[in-house]
Design a protein around this motif. Structure first.
Motif, PDB file in Angstrom:
ATOM      1  N   TYR A  11       0.843  -1.208   0.000  1.00  0.00           N
ATOM      2  CA  TYR A  11       0.000   0.000   0.000  1.00  0.00           C
ATOM      3  C   TYR A  11       0.875   1.253   0.000  1.00  0.00           C
ATOM      4  O   TYR A  11       0.635   2.198  -0.740  1.00  0.00           O
ATOM      5  CB  TYR A  11      -0.942   0.001   1.205  1.00  0.00           C
ATOM      6  CG  TYR A  11      -1.686   1.296   1.343  1.00  0.00           C
ATOM      7  CD1 TYR A  11      -2.760   1.589   0.515  1.00  0.00           C
ATOM      8  CD2 TYR A  11      -1.305   2.251   2.281  1.00  0.00           C
ATOM      9  CE1 TYR A  11      -3.439   2.791   0.616  1.00  0.00           C
ATOM     10  CE2 TYR A  11      -1.971   3.459   2.384  1.00  0.00           C
ATOM     11  CZ  TYR A  11      -3.037   3.723   1.560  1.00  0.00           C
ATOM     12  OH  TYR A  11      -3.702   4.922   1.665  1.00  0.00           O
ATOM     13  N   LEU A  12       1.889   1.255   0.843  1.00  0.00           N
ATOM     14  CA  LEU A  12       2.783   2.407   0.929  1.00  0.00           C
ATOM     15  C   LEU A  12       3.500   2.642  -0.403  1.00  0.00           C
ATOM     16  O   LEU A  12       3.589   3.779  -0.878  1.00  0.00           O
ATOM     17  CB  LEU A  12       3.802   2.176   2.046  1.00  0.00           C
ATOM     18  CG  LEU A  12       4.739   3.337   2.366  1.00  0.00           C
ATOM     19  CD1 LEU A  12       3.932   4.565   2.782  1.00  0.00           C
ATOM     20  CD2 LEU A  12       5.710   2.956   3.460  1.00  0.00           C
ATOM     21  N   ALA A  13       3.968   1.606  -1.040  1.00  0.00           N
ATOM     22  CA  ALA A  13       4.668   1.743  -2.326  1.00  0.00           C
ATOM     23  C   ALA A  13       3.745   2.292  -3.402  1.00  0.00           C
ATOM     24  O   ALA A  13       4.126   3.125  -4.209  1.00  0.00           O
ATOM     25  CB  ALA A  13       5.241   0.397  -2.757  1.00  0.00           C
ATOM     26  N   THR A  14       2.472   1.810  -3.407  1.00  0.00           N
ATOM     27  CA  THR A  14       1.526   2.304  -4.425  1.00  0.00           C
ATOM     28  C   THR A  14       1.133   3.741  -4.142  1.00  0.00           C
ATOM     29  O   THR A  14       1.024   4.541  -5.065  1.00  0.00           O
ATOM     30  CB  THR A  14       0.245   1.449  -4.471  1.00  0.00           C
ATOM     31  OG1 THR A  14       0.269   0.409  -3.577  1.00  0.00           O
ATOM     32  CG2 THR A  14      -0.111   1.031  -5.840  1.00  0.00           C
ATOM     33  N   SER A  15       0.901   4.103  -2.904  1.00  0.00           N
ATOM     34  CA  SER A  15       0.460   5.470  -2.613  1.00  0.00           C
ATOM     35  C   SER A  15       1.591   6.465  -2.834  1.00  0.00           C
ATOM     36  O   SER A  15       1.369   7.584  -3.273  1.00  0.00           O
ATOM     37  CB  SER A  15      -0.106   5.591  -1.202  1.00  0.00           C
ATOM     38  OG  SER A  15       0.895   5.328  -0.249  1.00  0.00           O
ATOM     39  N   LEU A  16       2.829   6.077  -2.548  1.00  0.00           N
ATOM     40  CA  LEU A  16       3.956   6.975  -2.789  1.00  0.00           C
ATOM     41  C   LEU A  16       4.255   7.100  -4.274  1.00  0.00           C
ATOM     42  O   LEU A  16       4.773   8.106  -4.729  1.00  0.00           O
ATOM     43  CB  LEU A  16       5.205   6.481  -2.053  1.00  0.00           C
ATOM     44  CG  LEU A  16       5.183   6.622  -0.541  1.00  0.00           C
ATOM     45  CD1 LEU A  16       6.465   6.037   0.055  1.00  0.00           C
ATOM     46  CD2 LEU A  16       5.021   8.065  -0.124  1.00  0.00           C
ATOM     47  N   GLY A  17       3.911   6.092  -5.051  1.00  0.00           N
ATOM     48  CA  GLY A  17       4.170   6.109  -6.481  1.00  0.00           C
ATOM     49  C   GLY A  17       3.134   6.872  -7.272  1.00  0.00           C
ATOM     50  O   GLY A  17       3.316   7.131  -8.456  1.00  0.00           O
ATOM     51  N   LYS A  18       2.020   7.255  -6.642  1.00  0.00           N
ATOM     52  CA  LYS A  18       0.980   7.994  -7.358  1.00  0.00           C
ATOM     53  C   LYS A  18       1.427   9.433  -7.592  1.00  0.00           C
ATOM     54  O   LYS A  18       1.888  10.096  -6.677  1.00  0.00           O
ATOM     55  CB  LYS A  18      -0.326   7.996  -6.558  1.00  0.00           C
ATOM     56  CG  LYS A  18      -1.012   6.661  -6.533  1.00  0.00           C
ATOM     57  CD  LYS A  18      -2.344   6.772  -5.820  1.00  0.00           C
ATOM     58  CE  LYS A  18      -3.011   5.413  -5.763  1.00  0.00           C
ATOM     59  NZ  LYS A  18      -4.259   5.459  -5.027  1.00  0.00           N
ATOM     60  N   THR A  19       1.297   9.853  -8.808  1.00  0.00           N
ATOM     61  CA  THR A  19       1.638  11.230  -9.141  1.00  0.00           C
ATOM     62  C   THR A  19       0.453  11.895  -9.821  1.00  0.00           C
ATOM     63  O   THR A  19      -0.424  11.219 -10.361  1.00  0.00           O
ATOM     64  CB  THR A  19       2.867  11.289 -10.069  1.00  0.00           C
ATOM     65  OG1 THR A  19       2.570  10.575 -11.264  1.00  0.00           O
ATOM     66  CG2 THR A  19       4.101  10.721  -9.397  1.00  0.00           C
ATOM     67  N   SER A  20       0.462  13.208  -9.784  1.00  0.00           N
ATOM     68  CA  SER A  20      -0.599  13.990 -10.419  1.00  0.00           C
ATOM     69  C   SER A  20       0.017  14.885 -11.480  1.00  0.00           C
ATOM     70  O   SER A  20       1.096  15.452 -11.269  1.00  0.00           O
ATOM     71  CB  SER A  20      -1.298  14.867  -9.392  1.00  0.00           C
ATOM     72  OG  SER A  20      -1.856  14.091  -8.374  1.00  0.00           O
TER      73      SER A  20
END
Length: 184
Positions: A11-20
């Protein structure tokens, strides 16, 4: 425990990898200039509550607005850096002042620089200034042109509306020197 740890890490890896996608500046845009599509580029950043960049989806609404400060390549565009107010603002006038190399500093003038327009002696005083004591006028640089074939460089400056006609008359007669004021 191992499964919970793995899920937490995923979860942490996916949320940190999200960019806008946000708007960034592609090239220098001097203060007071209108933004064009060529000035803007898409950049992707991770969400950060300390930053307030304009989403790239609003790019079309930004084109045509005015830079409220000098924008540099690679910087993120924020609402505070834009204005809808075109130059000159109410109560101001935009005057082109043609000056020779000895009438301005060798240091490059940049948009937004505060300067003093200083009357110089020589020739006949323009009609608009006859009978009036020459006075120094505060101004802000909007743009500096390249030297013309006559050796003069035109500097567009913003002045108070009350000073505009006198500055224009003195500038037409070549009776103005430009002095840069120390930044605050």
């Amino acid at each position: 425990m191992v499964i919970l740890g793995a899920l937490g890490a995923a979860y942490l890896a996916t949320s940190l990898g999200k960019t806008s996608p946000v708007i960034a500046i592609a090239r220098d845009v001097p203060w007071g200039q209108t933004l064009t599509a060529a000035d803007l580029v898409e950049s992707r950043i991770s969400a950060d509550p300390a930053l307030a960049p304009i989403p790239y989806s609003e790019r079309d609404q930004v084109i045509g607005l005015i830079a409220a400060t000098t924008l540099t390549p690679g910087s993120l565009l924020t609402r505070d850096a834009l204005t809808g107010q075109r130059l000159p603002a109410p109560g101001q006038q935009l005057v082109g002042v043609g000056v020779s190399a000895v009438q301005l500093p060798a240091t490059t003038l940049r948009p937004g620089d505060d300067v003093l327009l200083v009357p110089v002696a020589g020739g006949r005083v323009p009609a608009a200034a006859e009978g009036a004591a020459p006075s120094v006028v505060e101004a802000t640089v909007v743009q500096t042109g390249s030297p013309g074939t006559d050796g003069l460089r035109v500097v567009d400056v913003l002045v108070d509306a009350a000073d505009g006609p006198d500055v224009a008359a003195r500038a037409a007669a070549g009776l103005i020197a430009i002095v840069v004021v120390a930044g605050e």
